[in-house]
Design an enzyme around this catalytic site. Structure first.
Site, PDB file in Angstrom:
ATOM      1  N   GLY A 150      94.502  48.829  76.768  1.00  0.00           N
ATOM      2  CA  GLY A 150      93.697  48.940  77.982  1.00  0.00           C
ATOM      3  C   GLY A 150      94.537  48.608  79.190  1.00  0.00           C
ATOM      4  CB  ALA A 151      94.624  49.656  82.463  1.00  0.00           C
ATOM      5  CD  GLU A 162      93.193  41.824  89.721  1.00  0.00           C
ATOM      6  OE1 GLU A 162      92.645  40.975  89.004  1.00  0.00           O
ATOM      7  OE2 GLU A 162      93.496  41.633  90.903  1.00  0.00           O
ATOM      8  CG  PHE A 163      97.025  40.617  87.388  1.00  0.00           C
ATOM      9  CD1 PHE A 163      97.492  40.375  88.670  1.00  0.00           C
ATOM     10  CD2 PHE A 163      95.802  40.093  87.018  1.00  0.00           C
ATOM     11  CE1 PHE A 163      96.770  39.605  89.548  1.00  0.00           C
ATOM     12  CE2 PHE A 163      95.073  39.321  87.885  1.00  0.00           C
ATOM     13  CZ  PHE A 163      95.549  39.086  89.163  1.00  0.00           C
ATOM     14  N   GLY A 164      98.197  44.486  84.861  1.00  0.00           N
ATOM     15  CA  GLY A 164      99.146  45.184  84.015  1.00  0.00           C
ATOM     16  C   GLY A 164      98.459  45.607  82.733  1.00  0.00           C
ATOM     17  CD  GLU A 165     101.423  49.182  79.833  1.00  0.00           C
ATOM     18  OE1 GLU A 165     102.234  48.413  79.280  1.00  0.00           O
ATOM     19  OE2 GLU A 165     101.634  50.395  80.010  1.00  0.00           O
ATOM     20  CB  VAL A 166      95.056  44.787  77.977  1.00  0.00           C
ATOM     21  CG1 VAL A 166      94.558  43.806  76.937  1.00  0.00           C
ATOM     22  CG2 VAL A 166      94.628  44.352  79.370  1.00  0.00           C
ATOM     23  CE  LYS A 215      92.890  40.152  79.877  1.00  0.00           C
ATOM     24  NZ  LYS A 215      91.949  39.805  80.937  1.00  0.00           N
ATOM     25  CG  ASP A 275      82.097  40.211  87.460  1.00  0.00           C
ATOM     26  OD1 ASP A 275      81.038  40.873  87.560  1.00  0.00           O
ATOM     27  OD2 ASP A 275      83.224  40.732  87.437  1.00  0.00           O
TER      28      ASP A 275
HETATM   29  P1  AMP Z   1      90.561  42.821  81.493  1.00  0.00           P
HETATM   30  O1  AMP Z   1      91.779  42.791  82.327  1.00  0.00           O
HETATM   31  O2  AMP Z   1      90.186  41.489  80.935  1.00  0.00           O
HETATM   32  O3  AMP Z   1      89.390  43.479  82.216  1.00  0.00           O
HETATM   33  O4  AMP Z   1      90.906  43.737  80.237  1.00  0.00           O
HETATM   34  C1  AMP Z   1      91.037  45.145  80.300  1.00  0.00           C
HETATM   35  C2  AMP Z   1      90.603  45.794  78.990  1.00  0.00           C
HETATM   36  O5  AMP Z   1      91.439  45.367  77.925  1.00  0.00           O
HETATM   37  C3  AMP Z   1      89.194  45.388  78.566  1.00  0.00           C
HETATM   38  O6  AMP Z   1      88.216  46.222  79.111  1.00  0.00           O
HETATM   39  C4  AMP Z   1      89.254  45.507  77.051  1.00  0.00           C
HETATM   40  O7  AMP Z   1      88.995  46.832  76.659  1.00  0.00           O
HETATM   41  C5  AMP Z   1      90.675  45.169  76.725  1.00  0.00           C
HETATM   42  N1  AMP Z   1      90.786  43.753  76.322  1.00  0.00           N
HETATM   43  C6  AMP Z   1      90.939  42.675  77.115  1.00  0.00           C
HETATM   44  N2  AMP Z   1      91.002  41.533  76.411  1.00  0.00           N
HETATM   45  C7  AMP Z   1      90.894  41.901  75.114  1.00  0.00           C
HETATM   46  C8  AMP Z   1      90.845  41.168  73.874  1.00  0.00           C
HETATM   47  N3  AMP Z   1      90.952  39.839  73.848  1.00  0.00           N
HETATM   48  N4  AMP Z   1      90.722  41.869  72.734  1.00  0.00           N
HETATM   49  C9  AMP Z   1      90.603  43.225  72.759  1.00  0.00           C
HETATM   50  N5  AMP Z   1      90.605  43.957  73.882  1.00  0.00           N
HETATM   51  C10 AMP Z   1      90.746  43.320  75.043  1.00  0.00           C
END
Ligand code: AMP
Length: 951
Positions: free
Chosen positions: A593-594, A596-600, A618, A711
């Site tokens: 996923g993406a 705010e600060f970079g890739e997840v 993250k 939020d």
């Molecule tokens: P966030 O920056 O927390 O909004 O994360 C962005 C996206 O990454 C989320 O919408 C999730 O789809 C995925 N993600 C974040 N944290 C996790 C996690 N602990 N396990 C699995 N997917 C995650």
């Protein structure tokens, strides 16, 4: 003889017209002249053999400057061998000698009657010697350099007159090994005028390049050789490290390929090709710096050529301070020192000093002294006293001094220190207070062990409190039934550190707390311990959640969330709450996923001695600013404070290395909203309520910690492979920057309007009660499988509708009790909303009694509460289907209803979902919205009919 006069004529002619003799040209700077016949105006007295051969003649060049030349023109006689030898030429440093000859040569064709004897060349020779030799020419001692022919001899002009051409030939001799040499010209019967002979060698002349001096350098002996020359730094310059200056002198006498350089020493700067001292009031601390700089604040110098400036009186430089920073001084004393005594703990708080001394590394240290009552004599407190967070190096302006003696006198001095405090000899400045501790009650009983749990009794044991502060004569055990609303306590007393509590109900959760008693009174109760009695042998009662997390619950009341805004050094906050992980323990597998600060990313974490686990990672994208790094890690500082099965768990952070990473437990099913949409209609109501129960439990924990989420929304809940929901998305700026749902409101700031309580939208009152409102919206999202709250209404319309009392209707198939709970969460008065603790209780009851969750489709049995009356449209007020559709913003379907014959509200109230779909309403959201309004209408009609009011 006729020829001789002829010859004289052409030579004179030559000398007067010799525009080609280039005497005006400046001497080539690269040449060192050893012999220049033109420079000599007296007789040259070269040796001519035989004397009748070469003749020395005076002439004038084109500037009428007298020059000396030699000529020979024995073209009529055969077998000529006329030698002309120069004087001895000392060669100096030269290795390669250049000989430049300028001469004219007559062509034999222009001379009548000379066929057979006339020649058109002459030979050039040299002889090396260490000194002058005699005047005899020994031909065999000469080495031939070349036979010289004319490029041009006389030519025929257009008008038939003869023009003379001057030839220039250059020959090179060398390498030479003796101190000097002679040149010799052999004429074998030509008509030659040797106009000039120049002998020189080439040199690279001394220069200054890159602040290094390169001396005069004679070119190498070979044409292709370069002579490498080391430069010497000019005064007050030094060689740049590993880069000493070098240049190369070419065979042509040119400096080539400069390498390395010198730079002006500390205290000096470059001006042209020299280094000049820095002026007074200026300094240059290193040769690496280019310029002298003005002395920084509170420093001076009155010498030229300084590498540093001295501090003014009372100002200092810490060892680590570079010469470029201002001199600073110790801070003044902390201000407004206040204290608070709680038995044997003294909390001190103060404000920062008025003057930080010009530095930003102020910390605080505490000096504790215990004083006797009479006479007052004080001694340092020693090692038995504890300081939280620490005694020195305090960044924040508070400290708790614990484990003091009860009923004793203390003084505390709080000193502000900075990087130069220890250099200063001036008096220490501190704030001080004198404090007397009270007679203290015992500290908490915190370690409670469940010894035996039966159906109707529980045996507990515990450790004596850490600080009894006296003789403990008794313990009091207080307990109550956990689910009992009014919390009626019972107590049991014990003289020892164990007790059995009897007459309990089976399968019931009880909460216990214990306190100790001494002559000073009761201590405070320890943390709550939750224990559930055993089931009756035949019992079927269902304990929904196990108490493996009893530890978390026992601490819920004492732990609180630390607002990391209060930290001046956010990095410290990160490491206070988050473990630094070694990047080598982390394996990144793929991007999921993406953020705010970079890739997840997802990946694995393998800590030494532990099994490897799935994690989400993250990352902070490259090229981040310092603020972005702080904001990014802020989420970890917050998450790291939480430990609850329904709050996403932080494994740790990687801050020492790149990329910066936050490592979180892996939640296989991603965010809840997307997950529900993907599995629309696939879960039982119990499963959905189970998810809601988890979210509520996580929120109860967060609100108990004093953390307001702001939020809370399904998109910020993560789901793992066991469908466990966990609250996530923490961070100070996340609502503002991260959430695409957040929009700017008139009160300033960005707010996710559809999820936010009225008071938070209107005047930014964010509390756990506003989180409860958001929770109600999450309930609605969950029960509608990820439908967008308020569908496609605009944010403005949502705000207006909410203010006017409109509330989201129950989603399709939503048990009325759950919608009722949503409506309660959306109470206008925030004090009227349930607390998360109550929400968890209500959901647990529903799960235990699944019957309460049954909704026979189309027969909503929900009681009409006053709340519902306020917040849903009153159907009695609508006179037509059109008005009703207007009110629920579905007026676009008016024609569909009319065409299908639904002309009265009664007929509409009897519609099923299939009926609604058959009208051609294809959008699922609209179908649901209309259907849920119809259900509410039906319920109201029932109610109104029941109370005898006609619709
Ligand atoms: P966030 O920056 O927390 O909004 O994360 C962005 C996206 O990454 C989320 O919408 C999730 O789809 C995925 N993600 C974040 N944290 C996790 C996690 N602990 N396990 C699995 N997917 C995650």
């Amino acid at each position: 003889m006729g020829f001789t006069s002829n010859l004289c004529l052409w030579i004179t002619f030559c000398l007067h017209l010799c525009c080609f003799i280039n005497t005006g040209k400046a001497q080539n700077a690269k040449e060192v002249i050893l012999l220049d016949s033109k420079a000599q105006q007296t007789e040259m007295e070269w040796i001519s053999s035989p004397p009748s051969g070469w003749e020395e003649i005076s002439g004038l060049d084109e500037n009428y400057t007298p020059i000396r030349t030699y000529q020979v023109c024995q073209v009529m006689e055969p077998n000529q061998n006329n030698w002309l030898r120069t004087n001895w030429i000392e060669k100096g440093d030269a290795q390669r000698i250049f000989v430049e000859l300028k001469f004219t040569l007559r062509d034999c064709n222009s001379l009548p009657g000379v066929v057979g004897t006339c020649k058109e060349t002459f030979n050039l020779y040299y002889q090396e010697t260490d000194s002058e030799v005699g005047r005899n020419i020994r031909e065999n001692q000469y080495v031939k350099i070349d036979t010289i022919a004319a490029d041009e001899s006389f030519t025929q002009g257009d008008l038939g007159e003869r023009k003379m051409k001057l030839n220039t030939e250059v020959r090179i001799i060398g390498p030479l090994s003796r101190r000097g040499f002679y040149l010799a010209f052999q004429d074998v019967g030509a008509c030659i005028a040797l106009v000039s002979v120049k002998v020189y060698y080439k040199k690279c002349w001394s220069i200054i390049e890159n602040l290094a001096t390169f001396p005069d350098t004679v070119t190498g002996s070979e044409f292709s050789s370069l002579v490498e020359v080391e430069g010497m730094c000019v005064s007050d310059a030094e060689e740049e490290a590993d880069n000493s200056p070098k240049m190369h002198c070419s065979a042509e006498g040119e400096w080539l390929v400069p390498i390395g350089k010198c730079i002006c020493k500390a205290g000096f700067h470059q001006k042209g090709d020299a280094c000049e001292p820095c002026g007074r009031g200026f300094y240059k601390s290193s040769s690496q710096d280019l310029q002298c700089s003005r002395c920084p604040a509170h420093s001076y110098n009155d010498r030229e050529g300084s590498w540093r400036c001295d501090c003014e009186d009372g100002y200092y430089r810490a060892l680590s301070d570079p010469p470029s920073v201002a001199c600073t001084r110790p801070p003044s004393a902390p201000q407004n020192l206040v204290y608070n005594i709680n038995q044997t703990t003294v909390s001190l708080e103060w404000s920062p000093p008025a003057d930080t001394g010009g530095r930003n590394d102020v910390t605080y240290r505490i000096m504790c002294r215990r004083c006797s009552w009479e006479p007052e004599e004080c001694v340092p407190c020693g090692g038995n006293v504890g300081y939280s967070p620490q005694q020195a190096g305090l960044v924040d302006t508070y400290v708790s001094v614990v484990d003091l003696l009860a009923h004793a006198n203390y003084t505390f001095e709080v000193e502000a220190v900075n990087g130069v405090s220890d250099l200063s000899r001036t008096q220490r400045l501190f704030a001080a207070v004198s404090v007397a501790t009270s007679q203290a009650a015992p500290s908490q009983v915190s370690e409670v062990i469940k010894e035996r749990v039966q159906q109707r009794s529980i045996q507990l044991s515990w450790q004596e409190p850490e600080l009894p502060n006296g003789v403990i004569t008794e313990y009091e055990i207080k307990y109550y039934e956990k689910e009992q609303k009014d919390r009626i306590y019972s107590t049991v007393k014990s003289r020892s550190t164990s007790a059995t509590v009897n007459n309990l109900k089976p399968s019931t959760a009880y909460v216990f707390q214990i306190r100790a008693f001494t002559a000073a009174g009761y201590g405070t109760f320890g943390p709550r311990v939750e224990v559930t009695t055993k089931e009756e042998a035949s019992g079927t009662s269902l304990v929904m959640h196990t108490h493996t997390h009893a530890h978390t619950h026992t601490h819920r009341d004492i732990q609180t969330y630390t607002d990391i805004h209060t930290y001046t050094h956010k990095d410290r906050a990160v490491h206070q709450f988050a473990k630094e992980l070694d990047a080598s323990c982390i394996k990144i597998e793929r991007v999921i996923g993406a953020g705010e600060f970079g890739e997840v990313c997802s990946g694995r974490l393998k800590l030494p001695g532990k099994r490897d686990t799935s994690v989400a990672i993250k990352t902070l994208k490259v090229g981040y600013s310092e603020k972005q790094r702080r904001d990014f890690l802020c989420e970890a500082s917050i998450m790291g404070q939480f430990d609850h099965p329904n709050v996403v768990h932080l494994e740790g952070v990687v801050t020492r290395g790149k990329p910066v990473m936050i490592v979180i437990e892996y939640m296989e099913n991603g965010s809840l909203d997307a997950f529900l949409r993907k599995h629309d209609g696939q879960f039982t109501v119990i499963q959905l309520v189970g998810m809601l129960r988890g979210i509520a439990a996580g929120m109860r924990y967060l609100s108990d910690m004093g953390y307001v989420h702001r939020d809370l929304a399904a998109r910020n809940i993560l789901v793992n492979s066991n469908l466990v929901c966990k609250v996530s998305d923490f961070g100070l700026s996340r609502v503002i920057d991260d959430d695409p749902e957040a929009v700017y409101t008139t009160t300033g700031g960005k707010i996710p309007v559809r999820w936010t309580a009225m008071e938070a939208i209107q005047y930014r009152k964010f509390t756990s009660a506003s989180d409860v409102w958001s929770y109600g919206i999450v309930m609605w999202e969950v029960m509608s499988y990820g439908e967008r709250p308020y569908w496609d209404m605009s944010n403005q319309d949502v705000i207006k509708a909410i203010e006017e009392g409109y509330r989201l209707p129950a989603p399709m198939d939503c048990p009325p009790g759950l919608h009722q709970l949503m409506l309660d969460c959306w109470q206008k008065e925030r004090a009227d909303r349930p607390k998360f603790d109550q929400i968890v209780g209500i959901l647990d009851k529903m799960i235990r009694n699944p019957n309460t969750l049954k909704t026979p489709v189309g027969t909503c049995t929900r009681p009409i509460s006053p709340l519902l009356d306020q917040s849903t449209p009153d159907f009695a007020a609508f006179r037509s289907v059109g008005e009703w559709l207007d009110a629920i913003k579905m007026e676009r379907y008016r024609d569909n209803f009319t065409a299908a014959g639904y002309s009265s509200l009664e007929s509409v109230a009897r519609m099923s979902i299939e009926d609604v779909m058959s009208l051609g309403i294809t959008l699922v959201g609209h179908q649901k919205k209309i259907m849920s309004s119809i259900q509410t209408m039906r319920a109201q009609m029932l109610h109104l009919h029941g109370t005898g009011i006609q619709v």
